[in-house]
Design a protein around this motif. Sequence first.
Motif, PDB file in Angstrom:
ATOM      1  N   VAL A  70       0.849  -1.190   0.000  1.00  0.00           N
ATOM      2  CA  VAL A  70       0.000   0.000   0.000  1.00  0.00           C
ATOM      3  C   VAL A  70       0.887   1.243   0.000  1.00  0.00           C
ATOM      4  N   THR A  71       0.623   2.161  -0.942  1.00  0.00           N
ATOM      5  CA  THR A  71       1.368   3.420  -1.011  1.00  0.00           C
ATOM      6  C   THR A  71       0.390   4.575  -1.177  1.00  0.00           C
ATOM      7  N   GLU A  96     -13.193  -4.959  -2.657  1.00  0.00           N
ATOM      8  CA  GLU A  96     -14.237  -4.006  -2.308  1.00  0.00           C
ATOM      9  C   GLU A  96     -13.691  -3.092  -1.229  1.00  0.00           C
ATOM     10  N   LEU A  97     -13.864  -1.776  -1.418  1.00  0.00           N
ATOM     11  CA  LEU A  97     -13.482  -0.807  -0.393  1.00  0.00           C
ATOM     12  C   LEU A  97     -14.573  -0.744   0.656  1.00  0.00           C
ATOM     13  N   HIS A  98     -14.180  -0.569   1.905  1.00  0.00           N
ATOM     14  CA  HIS A  98     -15.154  -0.402   2.980  1.00  0.00           C
ATOM     15  C   HIS A  98     -14.625   0.640   3.944  1.00  0.00           C
ATOM     16  N   TYR A 102     -18.757   4.981   8.646  1.00  0.00           N
ATOM     17  CA  TYR A 102     -19.678   5.602   7.687  1.00  0.00           C
ATOM     18  C   TYR A 102     -20.412   4.520   6.898  1.00  0.00           C
ATOM     19  N   ASP A 103     -19.895   3.291   6.986  1.00  0.00           N
ATOM     20  CA  ASP A 103     -20.455   2.131   6.302  1.00  0.00           C
ATOM     21  C   ASP A 103     -20.655   2.382   4.815  1.00  0.00           C
ATOM     22  N   LEU A 104     -19.589   2.884   4.175  1.00  0.00           N
ATOM     23  CA  LEU A 104     -19.601   3.132   2.736  1.00  0.00           C
ATOM     24  C   LEU A 104     -18.741   2.082   2.055  1.00  0.00           C
ATOM     25  N   THR A 105     -19.201   1.608   0.898  1.00  0.00           N
ATOM     26  CA  THR A 105     -18.460   0.607   0.145  1.00  0.00           C
ATOM     27  C   THR A 105     -18.392   1.020  -1.320  1.00  0.00           C
ATOM     28  N   LEU A 130      -9.528  -2.828   2.401  1.00  0.00           N
ATOM     29  CA  LEU A 130      -9.903  -3.723   1.310  1.00  0.00           C
ATOM     30  C   LEU A 130     -10.692  -4.831   1.994  1.00  0.00           C
ATOM     31  N   HIS A 131     -11.961  -4.906   1.719  1.00  0.00           N
ATOM     32  CA  HIS A 131     -12.854  -5.782   2.459  1.00  0.00           C
ATOM     33  C   HIS A 131     -12.498  -7.255   2.306  1.00  0.00           C
ATOM     34  N   ASP A 132     -12.320  -7.707   1.069  1.00  0.00           N
ATOM     35  CA  ASP A 132     -12.034  -9.130   0.841  1.00  0.00           C
ATOM     36  C   ASP A 132     -10.662  -9.528   1.371  1.00  0.00           C
ATOM     37  N   ALA A 133      -9.648  -8.687   1.146  1.00  0.00           N
ATOM     38  CA  ALA A 133      -8.287  -8.992   1.593  1.00  0.00           C
ATOM     39  C   ALA A 133      -8.100  -8.733   3.081  1.00  0.00           C
ATOM     40  N   GLY A 134      -8.969  -7.902   3.677  1.00  0.00           N
ATOM     41  CA  GLY A 134      -8.829  -7.560   5.091  1.00  0.00           C
ATOM     42  C   GLY A 134      -7.663  -6.619   5.360  1.00  0.00           C
ATOM     43  N   THR A 135      -7.205  -5.909   4.337  1.00  0.00           N
ATOM     44  CA  THR A 135      -6.066  -5.009   4.460  1.00  0.00           C
ATOM     45  C   THR A 135      -6.537  -3.597   4.791  1.00  0.00           C
TER      46      THR A 135
END
Length: 143
Positions: A70-71, A96-98, A102-105, A130-135
């Motif tokens: 991540v940069t 997917e961004l999360h 604010y619960d925005l995706t 990153l929702h799927d990666a958990g990053t």
Amino acid sequence: MTARRLLVAALVPLALAGCAGTDAPAAESTAASTPADRSQPAEDAATASPAAPAEEAGQRIEVQVAAGQVTGDTGRVPVPLGEPVTLVVTSDAPDELHLHGYDLTADLPPGQPAEVRFDATVPGVFELELHDAGTVLLTLQVS
């Protein structure tokens, strides 16, 4: 009577010119819509300069993800309460961004930037992940 009309005729345009600068939306749309505005005299350029950032009013935060690294605007990013925010994330992998709190995706297709826009109206510290990666990409500190 003629002198009075001349005086009124001379003062009305001055009064209207003084009010012209208070109509921010019209000035913004004019400055943002024509690239030729940059070649205008210095007096007009001064009014065009503030209008350019207003097109992207608020804070723009950009992050890139490549091969899991991540940069960009990472870590804890301060955001003033009430500020409009645009989060822009580009990744080499789909996800997917999360934005917690604010619960925005937003869907994040590989190689294409995804944007999340919102007004920072809730104070606190919120993770963008990153929702799927958990990053976790960054945390927003809204205050």
